[in-house]
Design a protein around this motif. Structure first.
Motif, PDB file in Angstrom:
ATOM      1  N   ALA A 158       0.846  -1.194   0.000  1.00 63.24           N
ATOM      2  CA  ALA A 158       0.000   0.000   0.000  1.00 63.24           C
ATOM      3  C   ALA A 158       0.880   1.241   0.000  1.00 63.24           C
ATOM      4  N   ALA A 159       0.504   2.225  -0.801  1.00 61.18           N
ATOM      5  CA  ALA A 159       1.241   3.490  -0.842  1.00 61.18           C
ATOM      6  C   ALA A 159       0.285   4.610  -1.210  1.00 61.18           C
ATOM      7  N   VAL A 160       0.563   5.784  -0.692  1.00 61.58           N
ATOM      8  CA  VAL A 160      -0.208   6.971  -1.064  1.00 61.58           C
ATOM      9  C   VAL A 160       0.224   7.416  -2.452  1.00 61.58           C
ATOM     10  N   HIS A 161      -0.750   7.717  -3.302  1.00 62.27           N
ATOM     11  CA  HIS A 161      -0.457   8.249  -4.631  1.00 62.27           C
ATOM     12  C   HIS A 161      -1.082   9.634  -4.747  1.00 62.27           C
ATOM     13  N   ILE A 162      -0.280  10.597  -5.210  1.00 58.99           N
ATOM     14  CA  ILE A 162      -0.763  11.962  -5.425  1.00 58.99           C
ATOM     15  C   ILE A 162      -0.515  12.317  -6.883  1.00 58.99           C
ATOM     16  N   SER A 163      -1.575  12.583  -7.614  1.00 58.32           N
ATOM     17  CA  SER A 163      -1.450  12.894  -9.036  1.00 58.32           C
ATOM     18  C   SER A 163      -1.011  14.347  -9.213  1.00 58.32           C
ATOM     19  N   PRO A 164      -0.564  14.734 -10.414  1.00 60.45           N
ATOM     20  CA  PRO A 164      -0.217  16.138 -10.654  1.00 60.45           C
ATOM     21  C   PRO A 164      -1.368  17.106 -10.373  1.00 60.45           C
ATOM     22  N   LEU A 165      -2.612  16.637 -10.502  1.00 61.70           N
ATOM     23  CA  LEU A 165      -3.766  17.489 -10.210  1.00 61.70           C
ATOM     24  C   LEU A 165      -4.163  17.419  -8.742  1.00 61.70           C
ATOM     25  N   GLN A 166      -3.280  16.851  -7.911  1.00 60.34           N
ATOM     26  CA  GLN A 166      -3.482  16.758  -6.464  1.00 60.34           C
ATOM     27  C   GLN A 166      -4.687  15.897  -6.101  1.00 60.34           C
ATOM     28  N   GLU A 167      -4.862  14.820  -6.858  1.00 57.56           N
ATOM     29  CA  GLU A 167      -5.874  13.818  -6.532  1.00 57.56           C
ATOM     30  C   GLU A 167      -5.218  12.766  -5.644  1.00 57.56           C
ATOM     31  N   ASN A 168      -5.782  12.571  -4.459  1.00 57.24           N
ATOM     32  CA  ASN A 168      -5.186  11.697  -3.455  1.00 57.24           C
ATOM     33  C   ASN A 168      -5.886  10.347  -3.417  1.00 57.24           C
ATOM     34  N   SER A 169      -5.113   9.283  -3.399  1.00 53.93           N
ATOM     35  CA  SER A 169      -5.681   7.943  -3.296  1.00 53.93           C
ATOM     36  C   SER A 169      -4.630   7.008  -2.718  1.00 53.93           C
ATOM     37  N   ILE A 170      -5.070   5.810  -2.357  1.00 53.15           N
ATOM     38  CA  ILE A 170      -4.142   4.761  -1.939  1.00 53.15           C
ATOM     39  C   ILE A 170      -4.118   3.707  -3.032  1.00 53.15           C
ATOM     40  N   HIS A 171      -2.923   3.355  -3.471  1.00 41.99           N
ATOM     41  CA  HIS A 171      -2.752   2.314  -4.476  1.00 41.99           C
ATOM     42  C   HIS A 171      -2.240   1.046  -3.805  1.00 41.99           C
ATOM     43  N   LEU A 172      -2.803  -0.072  -4.218  1.00 44.78           N
ATOM     44  CA  LEU A 172      -2.292  -1.374  -3.815  1.00 44.78           C
ATOM     45  C   LEU A 172      -1.494  -1.930  -4.987  1.00 44.78           C
ATOM     46  N   LEU A 173      -0.221  -2.225  -4.753  1.00 49.79           N
ATOM     47  CA  LEU A 173       0.690  -2.649  -5.807  1.00 49.79           C
ATOM     48  C   LEU A 173       1.182  -4.063  -5.556  1.00 49.79           C
ATOM     49  N   ASP A 174       1.612  -4.708  -6.624  1.00 46.39           N
ATOM     50  CA  ASP A 174       2.300  -5.989  -6.514  1.00 46.39           C
ATOM     51  C   ASP A 174       3.725  -5.710  -6.041  1.00 46.39           C
ATOM     52  N   PRO A 175       4.141  -6.240  -4.881  1.00 50.86           N
ATOM     53  CA  PRO A 175       5.476  -5.919  -4.362  1.00 50.86           C
ATOM     54  C   PRO A 175       6.613  -6.550  -5.157  1.00 50.86           C
TER      55      PRO A 175
ATOM     56  N   LEU B 251      -0.009  -2.012 -10.615  1.00 51.48           N
ATOM     57  CA  LEU B 251      -1.164  -1.587  -9.838  1.00 51.48           C
ATOM     58  C   LEU B 251      -2.179  -2.722  -9.754  1.00 51.48           C
ATOM     59  N   ILE B 252      -2.534  -3.114  -8.528  1.00 49.19           N
ATOM     60  CA  ILE B 252      -3.535  -4.152  -8.309  1.00 49.19           C
ATOM     61  C   ILE B 252      -4.912  -3.534  -8.121  1.00 49.19           C
ATOM     62  N   ARG B 253      -4.956  -2.490  -7.341  1.00 52.64           N
ATOM     63  CA  ARG B 253      -6.239  -1.896  -6.989  1.00 52.64           C
ATOM     64  C   ARG B 253      -6.029  -0.454  -6.567  1.00 52.64           C
ATOM     65  N   LYS B 254      -6.965   0.368  -6.915  1.00 55.98           N
ATOM     66  CA  LYS B 254      -6.937   1.774  -6.526  1.00 55.98           C
ATOM     67  C   LYS B 254      -8.079   2.048  -5.565  1.00 55.98           C
ATOM     68  N   ILE B 255      -7.742   2.566  -4.405  1.00 55.96           N
ATOM     69  CA  ILE B 255      -8.763   2.943  -3.437  1.00 55.96           C
ATOM     70  C   ILE B 255      -9.135   4.392  -3.705  1.00 55.96           C
ATOM     71  N   ASN B 256     -10.302   4.586  -4.241  1.00 57.53           N
ATOM     72  CA  ASN B 256     -10.716   5.928  -4.631  1.00 57.53           C
ATOM     73  C   ASN B 256     -11.015   6.792  -3.415  1.00 57.53           C
ATOM     74  N   ASN B 257     -11.088   8.070  -3.670  1.00 62.56           N
ATOM     75  CA  ASN B 257     -11.236   9.051  -2.603  1.00 62.56           C
ATOM     76  C   ASN B 257     -12.093  10.193  -3.129  1.00 62.56           C
ATOM     77  N   PRO B 258     -13.411   9.986  -3.249  1.00 63.50           N
ATOM     78  CA  PRO B 258     -14.266  10.970  -3.929  1.00 63.50           C
ATOM     79  C   PRO B 258     -14.265  12.349  -3.291  1.00 63.50           C
TER      80      PRO B 258
END
Length: 578
Positions: free
Chosen positions: A414-431, A436-443
């Motif tokens: 799990a890691a925090v991802h911040i896009s250039p447009l400052q969209e915040n989400s948590i990404h689940l990645l294959d270690p 990218l396995i899954r993106k936890i959205n943050n409406p």
């Protein structure tokens, strides 16, 4: 003789030349569509998609321009502000030649220093104060040379006459006064000063002003905040304004700031420093006198000669401890501590914020990288170290990931991802691959930081920020909807302006450091969402970055001293928690 000195000084200034700085062309990826918003106070230049952020910044600056001038002066002028969204370095600045500002939009992960204040709000308040400072410093001799030689001379003379601690200290005073957060309200901000005071170390103004490569010394932000709050409290809010303006006008060629301070307060800068320091020492001593301190056991010894930091300690399955170690003599490295013996595991690369975490047999951190062609584009990539194999791997390339941690079973990261447009989400990645396995959205686009896995790997806990308040939240990964919607996010703490950082989950509890007691300490709440808060530690300076032993009987954490961070431990008994 006095006229001769003045003439020689003016002659010296007249031949000063600053190196010409060329424009940084090609610093951004091609294809960015730049737009702008113009008000009476500022023109905000921003990439397409950042319009809402730009409008918020323009509104705050306009409000300050119209309502917050008394303590700095009435001069005003529209300036250009560039909102940069391709960086991973949280920063901002104001400069002259020409007068402009840049905001680097990606926020820091840790809330310890900045507090709960929204990042771009903090930049707007803090950096616009620098604009006001520069405008109102353009007077007297400074203005004379500005007319003759332009903004380069304006910059040189204003910074020769006014110490750096005034510029930053006054801006911190402003961000604290105009918000419910700000650095001045966070105990982390005075951490080093309180540690020095408790250890009986009283450095002279000159050493504190100039810094040291040997001894622990607070920076000019902290020095300035202490000096200016003392001046304002004793002599009124307008005094520092008058001192700054007279110094910039060079009413007294040599040491104009100290001379102006003495005219208004009867004390020069060394005398004001001594008085402010003694006042704060008395306040901090009284705070400790009224605090029920609890003893801790050192795991790493406080160094005697070299300032050394042990950060982010974590228990391993074999009973040993890993931590991120750095000092004034050596760059960061991961070390393993077992039976009092310390072994270096691996070095870590350059990073903006120190960070280390452990899960699933792997250490995880991030390192900074830069686009070789585009000077304003930076990345934050994940690095893993497999403790069993003794191998290090850079998992991602040219990404914006922060605070990574591998799941307990080692199958996900799990890691925090911040896009250039400052969209915040948590990404689940294959270690293993970084895919990218899954993106936890943050409406609601809450700012997310410091994720931690629950012990069963079925949920993620993290710090969340909204409207300049913080909480700890839990996201249930077994929920059908991959979003922060109903029945997926549980708020574990009430929203607060206190600082919160680095949750750790163990035994159905979430441990974290927070400023609830007026000193940063370790607290916990339960995973069920009761929002009850219990205090675990009570240390004199600050406790951070908790980790709990596998049997749940020992809490490990970093504790700050006048020689840096050390690792301490304390027995954990739920019955003794407050």
């Amino acid at each position: 003789m006095k006229n001769l000195k003045l003439s020689l000084f003016l002659a010296f200034l007249s031949i000063l030349s600053a190196p010409a700085l060329s424009q940084n062309l090609g610093g951004h990826p091609s294809g960015l569509d730049w737009q702008f918003i113009k008000t009476d106070a500022v023109r905000v230049i921003y990439p397409q998609g950042m319009g809402a952020h730009a409008q918020r910044i323009a509104y705050l600056i306009n409000y300050m321009d119209q309502n917050n001038r008394r303590s700095i002066g009435g001069k005003k002028r529209r300036f250009d502000l560039v909102l940069q969204n391709q960086t991973t370095i949280p920063n901002g600045y104001v400069g002259l030649a020409p007068l402009r500002s840049e905001f680097f939009a990606t926020p820091p992960q840790s809330a310890n220093l900045l507090g709960s204040l929204d990042w771009l709000d903090a930049l707007a308040i803090h950096e616009y104060r620098h604009v006001q400072q520069n405008l109102n410093a353009n007077r007297g001799l400074t203005k004379f040379f500005y007319i003759l030689q332009g903004e380069t001379s304006w910059a040189l003379l204003s910074h020769f006459s006014i110490p750096n601690w005034y510029w930053e200290g006054d801006a911190v005073v402003t961000e604290t006064a105009l918000s419910n957060a700000g650095r001045g309200r966070a105990p982390f901000f005075t951490l080093e000063q309180r540690a020095l005071a408790a250890a009986g170390k009283n450095y002279a103004y000159g050493k504190h002003r100039n810094g040291s490569f040997k001894d622990l010394l607070p920076d000019h932000y902290r020095l300035g905040y202490m000096m200016l709050t003392h001046t304002r409290n004793k002599f009124g809010n307008d005094t520092s304004k008058d001192i700054m303006q007279e110094a910039a006008a060079y009413r007294g060629v040599f040491y104009p700031f100290s001379r102006a301070m003495k005219r208004h307060t009867g004390l020069g800068t060394p005398g004001m420093y001594r008085e402010a320091w003694e006042t704060k020492k008395t306040e901090w001593a009284e705070q400790l006198k009224n605090t029920d301190l609890q003893p801790t056991t050192p795991v790493t010894e406080k160094q005697k000669r070299t300032v050394t930091n042990y950060r982010f300690p974590r228990h391993l399955e074999d009973g040993s401890i890993v931590a991120l170690k750095s000092s004034y003599k050596k760059t960061g490295a991961v070390v393993q501590i077992k039976d009092g013996k310390e072994t270096k595991i691996t070095t870590v690369g350059f990073h903006v914020e120190p960070y280390l975490n452990y899960g699933g047999g792997k250490l995880a951190w991030t390192e900074l990288s830069k686009n070789a062609r585009r000077g304003n584009q930076f990345f934050s990539d994940i690095v893993l170290y497999d403790l069993k194999k003794g191998k290090r791997k850079k998992l991602t390339q040219k990404t914006k990931y922060f605070s990574p941690i591998v799941s307990p079973d080692g199958q996900s990261l799990a890691a925090v991802h911040i896009s250039p447009l400052q969209e915040n989400s948590i990404h689940l990645l294959d270690p293993n691959t970084g895919q990218l396995i899954r993106k936890i959205n943050n409406p609601d686009n809450l700012f997310l930081s410091r994720p931690a896995w629950t012990e069963d790997g079925k949920a993620i806990v993290c710090v969340a920020k909204r409207n300049s308040q913080l909480s700890v939240v839990k996201f249930d990964l077994s929920a059908r909807k991959d979003s922060f919607g109903e029945n997926t996010m549980t708020e574990l703490l009430p929203w607060t302006a206190h600082t919160l950082d680095l949750p750790f989950v163990c035994g159905g509890k979430v441990f974290f450091n927070a400023s609830f007691s007026g000193i940063d300490n370790i607290f916990y709440t339960d995973l069920g969402g009761s929002k009850n808060i219990y205090q675990v530690t009570s240390v004199p300076i600050g406790a951070f970055e908790p980790s709990i032993s596998q049997d749940g009987k020992e809490v490990l954490f970093t504790e700050f001293t006048e020689m840096g961070y050390v690792v301490s431990k304390q027995a954990f008994d739920q019955k003794n928690a407050k």
